[in-house]
Design an enzyme around this catalytic site. Structure first.
Site, mmCIF file in Angstrom:
data_model
loop_
_atom_site.group_PDB
_atom_site.id
_atom_site.type_symbol
_atom_site.label_atom_id
_atom_site.label_comp_id
_atom_site.label_asym_id
_atom_site.label_seq_id
_atom_site.Cartn_x
_atom_site.Cartn_y
_atom_site.Cartn_z
ATOM 1 N N HIS A 1 0.826 -1.212 0.000
ATOM 2 C CA HIS A 1 0.000 0.000 0.000
ATOM 3 C C HIS A 1 0.854 1.255 0.000
ATOM 4 O O HIS A 1 0.453 2.284 -0.532
ATOM 5 C CB HIS A 1 -0.971 -0.013 1.190
ATOM 6 C CG HIS A 1 -0.305 0.216 2.494
ATOM 7 N ND1 HIS A 1 0.056 -0.813 3.324
ATOM 8 C CD2 HIS A 1 0.111 1.348 3.079
ATOM 9 C CE1 HIS A 1 0.667 -0.306 4.382
ATOM 10 N NE2 HIS A 1 0.698 1.003 4.256
ATOM 11 N N GLU B 1 -5.678 -15.075 -23.813
ATOM 12 C CA GLU B 1 -4.373 -15.176 -23.145
ATOM 13 C C GLU B 1 -3.872 -16.618 -23.071
ATOM 14 O O GLU B 1 -2.856 -16.905 -22.463
ATOM 15 C CB GLU B 1 -4.419 -14.538 -21.754
ATOM 16 C CG GLU B 1 -5.545 -15.005 -20.861
ATOM 17 C CD GLU B 1 -5.580 -14.275 -19.517
ATOM 18 O OE1 GLU B 1 -4.586 -13.631 -19.138
ATOM 19 O OE2 GLU B 1 -6.612 -14.375 -18.831
ATOM 20 N N ARG C 1 6.162 -16.696 -16.053
ATOM 21 C CA ARG C 1 6.301 -15.238 -16.042
ATOM 22 C C ARG C 1 6.896 -14.690 -14.752
ATOM 23 O O ARG C 1 7.279 -13.539 -14.681
ATOM 24 C CB ARG C 1 4.966 -14.559 -16.375
ATOM 25 C CG ARG C 1 3.913 -14.667 -15.321
ATOM 26 C CD ARG C 1 2.558 -14.205 -15.860
ATOM 27 N NE ARG C 1 2.094 -12.992 -15.203
ATOM 28 C CZ ARG C 1 0.841 -12.553 -15.262
ATOM 29 N NH1 ARG C 1 -0.061 -13.199 -15.984
ATOM 30 N NH2 ARG C 1 0.484 -11.469 -14.649
ATOM 31 N N ARG D 1 -9.027 -5.360 -12.431
ATOM 32 C CA ARG D 1 -8.666 -6.664 -11.837
ATOM 33 C C ARG D 1 -9.369 -6.785 -10.483
ATOM 34 O O ARG D 1 -8.877 -6.274 -9.482
ATOM 35 C CB ARG D 1 -7.158 -6.754 -11.621
ATOM 36 C CG ARG D 1 -6.324 -6.886 -12.895
ATOM 37 C CD ARG D 1 -4.866 -7.056 -12.504
ATOM 38 N NE ARG D 1 -4.032 -7.486 -13.599
ATOM 39 C CZ ARG D 1 -3.222 -6.678 -14.282
ATOM 40 N NH1 ARG D 1 -3.151 -5.402 -13.986
ATOM 41 N NH2 ARG D 1 -2.477 -7.172 -15.255
ATOM 42 N N ASN E 1 0.631 -10.906 -20.886
ATOM 43 C CA ASN E 1 1.435 -11.433 -19.771
ATOM 44 C C ASN E 1 1.318 -12.954 -19.738
ATOM 45 O O ASN E 1 2.303 -13.670 -19.600
ATOM 46 C CB ASN E 1 0.976 -10.861 -18.430
ATOM 47 C CG ASN E 1 0.934 -9.345 -18.435
ATOM 48 O OD1 ASN E 1 1.525 -8.728 -19.309
ATOM 49 N ND2 ASN E 1 0.238 -8.757 -17.484
ATOM 50 N N ASP E 2 0.093 -13.427 -19.868
ATOM 51 C CA ASP E 2 -0.106 -14.877 -19.867
ATOM 52 C C ASP E 2 0.089 -15.487 -21.252
ATOM 53 O O ASP E 2 0.621 -16.579 -21.373
ATOM 54 C CB ASP E 2 -1.502 -15.215 -19.329
ATOM 55 C CG ASP E 2 -1.514 -15.195 -17.805
ATOM 56 O OD1 ASP E 2 -0.567 -15.742 -17.204
ATOM 57 O OD2 ASP E 2 -2.446 -14.631 -17.224
ATOM 58 N N CYS F 1 -4.538 -5.668 -22.998
ATOM 59 C CA CYS F 1 -4.407 -5.153 -21.629
ATOM 60 C C CYS F 1 -3.212 -5.742 -20.895
ATOM 61 O O CYS F 1 -3.013 -5.475 -19.717
ATOM 62 C CB CYS F 1 -5.693 -5.379 -20.843
ATOM 63 S SG CYS F 1 -6.109 -7.118 -20.655
ATOM 64 N N ARG G 1 -13.240 -7.333 -15.047
ATOM 65 C CA ARG G 1 -12.851 -8.728 -15.269
ATOM 66 C C ARG G 1 -13.289 -9.561 -14.071
ATOM 67 O O ARG G 1 -13.044 -9.181 -12.929
ATOM 68 C CB ARG G 1 -11.336 -8.822 -15.440
ATOM 69 C CG ARG G 1 -10.876 -10.253 -15.653
ATOM 70 C CD ARG G 1 -9.415 -10.345 -15.936
ATOM 71 N NE ARG G 1 -8.620 -10.215 -14.730
ATOM 72 C CZ ARG G 1 -7.294 -10.318 -14.701
ATOM 73 N NH1 ARG G 1 -6.619 -10.522 -15.824
ATOM 74 N NH2 ARG G 1 -6.628 -10.193 -13.577
HETATM 75 C C1 PEP Z 1 -2.377 -10.713 -18.843
HETATM 76 O O1 PEP Z 1 -2.262 -11.910 -18.610
HETATM 77 O O2 PEP Z 1 -1.779 -10.124 -19.767
HETATM 78 C C2 PEP Z 1 -3.233 -9.859 -17.985
HETATM 79 C C3 PEP Z 1 -3.476 -8.604 -18.285
HETATM 80 O O3 PEP Z 1 -3.766 -10.422 -16.864
HETATM 81 P P1 PEP Z 1 -2.975 -10.699 -15.491
HETATM 82 O O4 PEP Z 1 -1.663 -9.970 -15.577
HETATM 83 O O5 PEP Z 1 -3.865 -10.182 -14.419
HETATM 84 O O6 PEP Z 1 -2.839 -12.191 -15.497
HETATM 85 MG MG MG Z 2 -3.653 -12.981 -17.338
#
Ligand code: PEP
Ligand code: MG
Length: 587
Positions: free
Chosen positions: A198, A440, A474, A305, A463-464, A511, A341
């Site tokens: 925080h 993803e 990751r 999120r 990211n995924d 995203c 989401r």
């Molecule tokens: C992703 O996977 O790119 C994503 C935006 O979701 P998260 O990072 O929350 O898994």
């Molecule tokens: Mg993801």
């Protein structure tokens, strides 16, 4: 440490928590737990000891209550964490066990309380989930307050700071950071903390340079001497030489100019030179990020999120709590889109109250939509809340980790059930609320044409997607060198998803972190991306690049880029191109 060593300049590396440069005198906020010595009282004094302890608890409660009252907006993180602190002070384990130890063993109150506190802290320390582990810091902070009150010492207050200073602390409590809002603090540096603690979140939303996770700053600093906080590089310089001060003064000026220059772009529309209008949206985790997002020029929220609603707590959020939180965000963005989401718990984000099993391969385990389809009541409760919030703004729902059409249909069926339940309860919602998916998982990218027929939008989670397509964990630093967004396989997958979306007439967003990285903006434009969703502070920079770009030229360039076989070849050609197109940008 000798005075000689103490007088030398020292550079410490930590975690960059909030960008900017601060130069000023150090102010130490001591939040270490005072030491207690084992001692007992006579039998007839035990009740007096108990009464003294309960008075110190009551006093601590009053102090936190009054700090909480000074926080105007109840929806802020501050307010909520201060409420957690109040709840911890009500906690029977902490209070009752201390009272019992005093009565049964005639321990002095400070020793008894410290003992109970240390036991609880050890339990917190063993918890794997970092969000829950951070609640151990909360416990330590209230423990410090109670012990100071017990000793009759004033609890040092950030609110008493009158001069511009750099605050150094082992950790800062929410009570401290709430007071920073109204104080002339230039920046801060702490031993502990992560990007998601925080303290870091507050620093970012206040725009104060900060470095956390420095480990030893409280042991290295000298009171009243000068320090420099570089929140971009995650560096703190103690006792800087005159030359270093000059160097950082220049850096500070350059940073201020950069931000001022970028701020102009926040207000401008994201339109390319050949007239293609794009949407730049914000990724948020908490409702209070809405203000910064709007100030940074976000056209709405592309990824909310919601799993953060489940963390830092023992019970599950109620439908009402979900609804009120989403409604607040929807109303803050008025008519702009807000994409909520559904929870992506499991994997590396687990919430203790859900009792998820430990898994060998958590990234491929019972997470996100898989967990929701197993626990349909939890899922449906959240969906009802999202539907209810859709009456208060342009809200849409998005499912994470969809692997194919079967899973999508199952999720959509739950939305229909939730709608029927709300109708029965005569609660209004937007019957046309859009539903989309995160793409993803490679299988979803491969069948994107089939999925596109059944949803209103796609949002690519790089990211995924990169993790699964390139088989790279990751969060594992040993294979991070293989995590290549410009890998030809990734670029082909993105193109495939965008084309499938467009063929079906639906917009395609991104995203994942790739969307907020200026190096990739031109490539994503060339791949045909419609919407970019990112950390709000990246929006002005990405917007500036897109506004200087010509969409059809980017498309042609990406066509050529895709003919190359390796990520490093592609990166080299891209960098050369960007140097020519945007000589004033730093990539
Ligand atoms: C992703 O996977 O790119 C994503 C935006 O979701 P998260 O990072 O929350 O898994
Ligand atoms: Mg993801």
């Amino acid at each position: 440490m000798t005075d000689n060593v103490r007088s030398r300049m020292k550079v410490l590396q930590g975690i960059p928590a909030s960008p900017g440069v601060a130069i000023g005198k150090v102010f130490f906020v001591n939040r270490a737990l005072p030491r207690s010595v084992l001692s007992t009282v006579s039998k007839d004094k035990a009740e007096e000891e108990v009464a003294g302890f309960l008075r110190a608890v009551a006093r601590s409660r009053e102090q936190i209550q009054s700090i909480r009252d000074s926080v105007k907006d109840q929806s802020t993180d501050h307010y909520q964490i201060l409420s957690v602190h109040l709840a911890l002070l009500e906690d029977s384990m902490l209070i009752d066990q201390t009272v019992r130890l005093i009565r049964e063993n005639r321990f002095k109150a400070d020793w008894a309380f410290n003992k109970v506190l240390q036991n609880l802290l050890q339990t917190f320390h063993r918890i794997e989930d970092k969000y829950l582990r951070e609640r151990g810091h909360d416990l330590r902070q209230i423990g410090h307050r109670v012990l100071e009150n017990l000793a009759g010492r004033p609890v040092e207050s950030v609110a008493s700071i009158r001069e511009p200073v750099i605050v150094i602390a082992h950790d800062l409590s929410p009570a401290d950071t709430a007071q920073i809002l109204n104080s002339p603090v230039l920046g801060f540096a702490t031993d502990v903390g992560s990007k998601t603690s925080h303290t870091a979140i507050t620093a970012r939303s206040l725009g104060i340079p900060a470095v956390v996770g420095l480990e030893r700053i409280t042991q290295e600093f000298t009171e009243n001497e000068e320090a420099i906080v570089d929140g971009e590089e995650g560096v703190v310089v103690l006792r800087p030489t005159a030359e270093t001060v000059r160097e950082y003064t220049e850096k500070k000026k350059a940073y201020t100019l950069r931000i001022r220059d970028l701020a102009k772009f926040a207000k401008l529309p994201a339109v390319t030179r050949d007239g293609k209008t794009l949407k730049l949206l914000a990724n948020i985790e908490f409702p209070e990020e809405a203000e910064v997002s709007l100030r940074s020029g976000a056209d709405g929220v592309g990824l909310y999120r919601t799993e953060f609603l489940y963390l830092n707590r023992r019970d599950l959020p109620s439908e009402e709590e979900h609804f009120q939180t989403y409604r607040r965000v929807a109303e803050k963005f008025a008519r702009q889109p807000v994409t909520i989401r559904t929870i992506d718990l499991g994997g590396d984000k687990f919430a203790s109250q859900l009792e998820l099993a430990e898994e060998m391969n958590p990234a491929m385990g019972l997470r996100a939509i898989r967990f929701c389809l197993r626990e349909k009541d939890i899922f449906k409760q959240q969906i009802r809340a999202i539907l209810r919030a859709s009456s208060y703004g342009d809200v849409s729902i998005m499912f994470p980790m969809i692997s194919g059409v079967g899973e999508l249909r199952e999720a959509l069926a739950v939305v229909e059930e939730a709608k029927a339940e709300l109708k029965k309860r005569r609660i209004s919602f937007n019957r046309k609320m859009r539903a989309g998916i995160m793409v993803e998982i490679p299988s979803a990218a491969i069948v994107a044409d089939l999925l596109a027929r059944e949803v209103d939008f796609f949002s690519i989670g790089t990211n995924d997607l990169i993790q699964y397509a390139l088989a790279i964990d990751r969060v594992n630093e040993h294979v991070s060198y293989l995590y290549e967004p410009l890998h030809p396989a990734i670029l082909r997958l993105i193109r495939r998803i965008v084309d499938a979306g467009h063929d079906a007439g639906i917009p395609v967003a991104m995203c994942g972190e790739m969307a907020g990285e200026p190096l990739y903006s031109y490539v994503l434009l060339g791949l045909g991306m419609d919407e970019w969703s990112m950390n709000a502070t990246s929006i002005p920079r990405v917007k500036r690049i897109l506004r200087k770009s010509v969409a059809y030229e980017a498309r042609e360039f990406v066509g050529e880029l895709l003919a190359h076989a390796t990520a490093s070849d592609i990166a080299e050609i891209l960098k050369k191109k960007l140097e020519v197109l945007f000589p004033e940008e730093r990539f």
